[in-house]
Design a protein around this motif. Sequence first.
Motif, PDB file in Angstrom:
ATOM      1  N   GLY A  76       0.823  -1.208   0.000  1.00  0.00           N
ATOM      2  CA  GLY A  76       0.000   0.000   0.000  1.00  0.00           C
ATOM      3  C   GLY A  76       0.855   1.254   0.000  1.00  0.00           C
ATOM      4  O   GLY A  76       0.561   2.234  -0.702  1.00  0.00           O
ATOM      5  N   GLN A  77       1.919   1.240   0.789  1.00  0.00           N
ATOM      6  CA  GLN A  77       2.847   2.373   0.799  1.00  0.00           C
ATOM      7  C   GLN A  77       3.460   2.591  -0.583  1.00  0.00           C
ATOM      8  O   GLN A  77       3.581   3.737  -1.050  1.00  0.00           O
ATOM      9  CB  GLN A  77       3.969   2.122   1.798  1.00  0.00           C
ATOM     10  N   LYS A  84      -4.478  -4.909   5.151  1.00  0.00           N
ATOM     11  CA  LYS A  84      -3.394  -3.992   5.471  1.00  0.00           C
ATOM     12  C   LYS A  84      -3.003  -3.129   4.266  1.00  0.00           C
ATOM     13  O   LYS A  84      -2.235  -2.174   4.411  1.00  0.00           O
ATOM     14  CB  LYS A  84      -2.176  -4.765   5.974  1.00  0.00           C
ATOM     15  N   ARG A  85      -3.509  -3.482   3.086  1.00  0.00           N
ATOM     16  CA  ARG A  85      -3.208  -2.671   1.900  1.00  0.00           C
ATOM     17  C   ARG A  85      -3.738  -1.252   2.069  1.00  0.00           C
ATOM     18  O   ARG A  85      -3.084  -0.290   1.682  1.00  0.00           O
ATOM     19  CB  ARG A  85      -3.807  -3.341   0.653  1.00  0.00           C
ATOM     20  N   LEU A  86      -4.918  -1.134   2.643  1.00  0.00           N
ATOM     21  CA  LEU A  86      -5.491   0.185   2.885  1.00  0.00           C
ATOM     22  C   LEU A  86      -4.669   0.947   3.925  1.00  0.00           C
ATOM     23  O   LEU A  86      -4.356   2.122   3.735  1.00  0.00           O
ATOM     24  CB  LEU A  86      -6.937   0.068   3.353  1.00  0.00           C
ATOM     25  N   SER A  87      -4.313   0.284   5.019  1.00  0.00           N
ATOM     26  CA  SER A  87      -3.537   0.949   6.072  1.00  0.00           C
ATOM     27  C   SER A  87      -2.214   1.478   5.531  1.00  0.00           C
ATOM     28  O   SER A  87      -1.803   2.606   5.819  1.00  0.00           O
ATOM     29  CB  SER A  87      -3.273  -0.016   7.229  1.00  0.00           C
ATOM     30  N   GLY A  88      -1.538   0.638   4.730  1.00  0.00           N
ATOM     31  CA  GLY A  88      -0.270   1.059   4.146  1.00  0.00           C
ATOM     32  C   GLY A  88      -0.441   2.207   3.171  1.00  0.00           C
ATOM     33  O   GLY A  88       0.383   3.135   3.124  1.00  0.00           O
ATOM     34  N   GLY A  94       1.168   5.860   3.514  1.00  0.00           N
ATOM     35  CA  GLY A  94       1.994   6.422   2.448  1.00  0.00           C
ATOM     36  C   GLY A  94       1.487   7.767   1.967  1.00  0.00           C
ATOM     37  O   GLY A  94       2.270   8.694   1.732  1.00  0.00           O
ATOM     38  N   CYS A  95       0.168   7.894   1.844  1.00  0.00           N
ATOM     39  CA  CYS A  95      -0.413   9.161   1.397  1.00  0.00           C
ATOM     40  C   CYS A  95      -0.143  10.273   2.402  1.00  0.00           C
ATOM     41  O   CYS A  95       0.162  11.411   2.019  1.00  0.00           O
ATOM     42  CB  CYS A  95      -1.917   8.994   1.160  1.00  0.00           C
ATOM     43  N   ARG A  96      -0.243   9.945   3.684  1.00  0.00           N
ATOM     44  CA  ARG A  96       0.061  10.960   4.715  1.00  0.00           C
ATOM     45  C   ARG A  96       1.513  11.399   4.631  1.00  0.00           C
ATOM     46  O   ARG A  96       1.833  12.577   4.838  1.00  0.00           O
ATOM     47  CB  ARG A  96      -0.249  10.406   6.106  1.00  0.00           C
ATOM     48  N   SER A  97       2.398  10.468   4.298  1.00  0.00           N
ATOM     49  CA  SER A  97       3.820  10.800   4.194  1.00  0.00           C
ATOM     50  C   SER A  97       4.080  11.833   3.105  1.00  0.00           C
ATOM     51  O   SER A  97       5.018  12.623   3.193  1.00  0.00           O
ATOM     52  CB  SER A  97       4.635   9.529   3.914  1.00  0.00           C
ATOM     53  N   TYR A  98       3.251  11.800   2.048  1.00  0.00           N
ATOM     54  CA  TYR A  98       3.425  12.715   0.919  1.00  0.00           C
ATOM     55  C   TYR A  98       2.396  13.851   0.926  1.00  0.00           C
ATOM     56  O   TYR A  98       2.292  14.591  -0.056  1.00  0.00           O
ATOM     57  CB  TYR A  98       3.319  11.939  -0.393  1.00  0.00           C
TER      58      TYR A  98
END
Length: 234
Positions: free
Chosen positions: A65-66, A95-99, A103-107
């Motif tokens: 996901g990330q 966990k694909r959604l969680s990742g 990842g979206c929050r990171s960017y």
Amino acid sequence: MFCTDYDPSLETEFVNLALQHKVDGIIGLTYNTNLVVPDEVSFVSIDRIINTHTPCVSSDNFAGGQLAAEKLHALGCKKVLFIRMWSAINGETYKRLSGFEYGCRSYNLPCESHTLIDTHVINETKAVLAKYLEPLFKGQCAYDGIFCGTDLLALLVRDILVSFGLSVPGDVEIIGFDGIKDFATEEYVCSTIVQPVEDIAEAAVDLLLRDNLDTTPPLLCLPVTFGEGKTTSS
């Protein structure tokens, strides 16, 4: 090897074969919510934690996901959507959604998610999906990137968006998950997060052949990679 075709009674029957010592152990990919695996059965699960003493082998769904978020960000997407099929089993694939969200929050990439009810009837699924997507995309482009829980779902989304007059890629970048290849061309059917299927199979066999499964880790995650298809821009 047995394929139960989603028949819970057959899955229970195969577990009973192990109890009767007609097989030495079982590697199972099952979404049967009522499946009971007795302690004396050597069992390795794929993609699902069944209990605390049954080892599970899975691709790293969180990292997948990330990676999808990273790729959509690199492609210049400004607002993205995650779509998945609902399942009664809260397995590793969730966990694909969680990742993706992490990842979206990171960017600082705005993202939303939607879960479809899995009817196992592809035409009904497509109709429900089209009804959901139409107000979002017809006449406008609410999202420029979509991450789908599976490659098959990604292909459905692509076909629906194209029917709305949108270009994929171009107007919308789409990434799936699984790593399915076209049988004839050996190309990925869509841009995708690739599961190491052969490595998962080998790891499951290795775990099953160990003398004492109680000493194995409850979860073994194997790394994923990105495979470029024709649903994302170069």
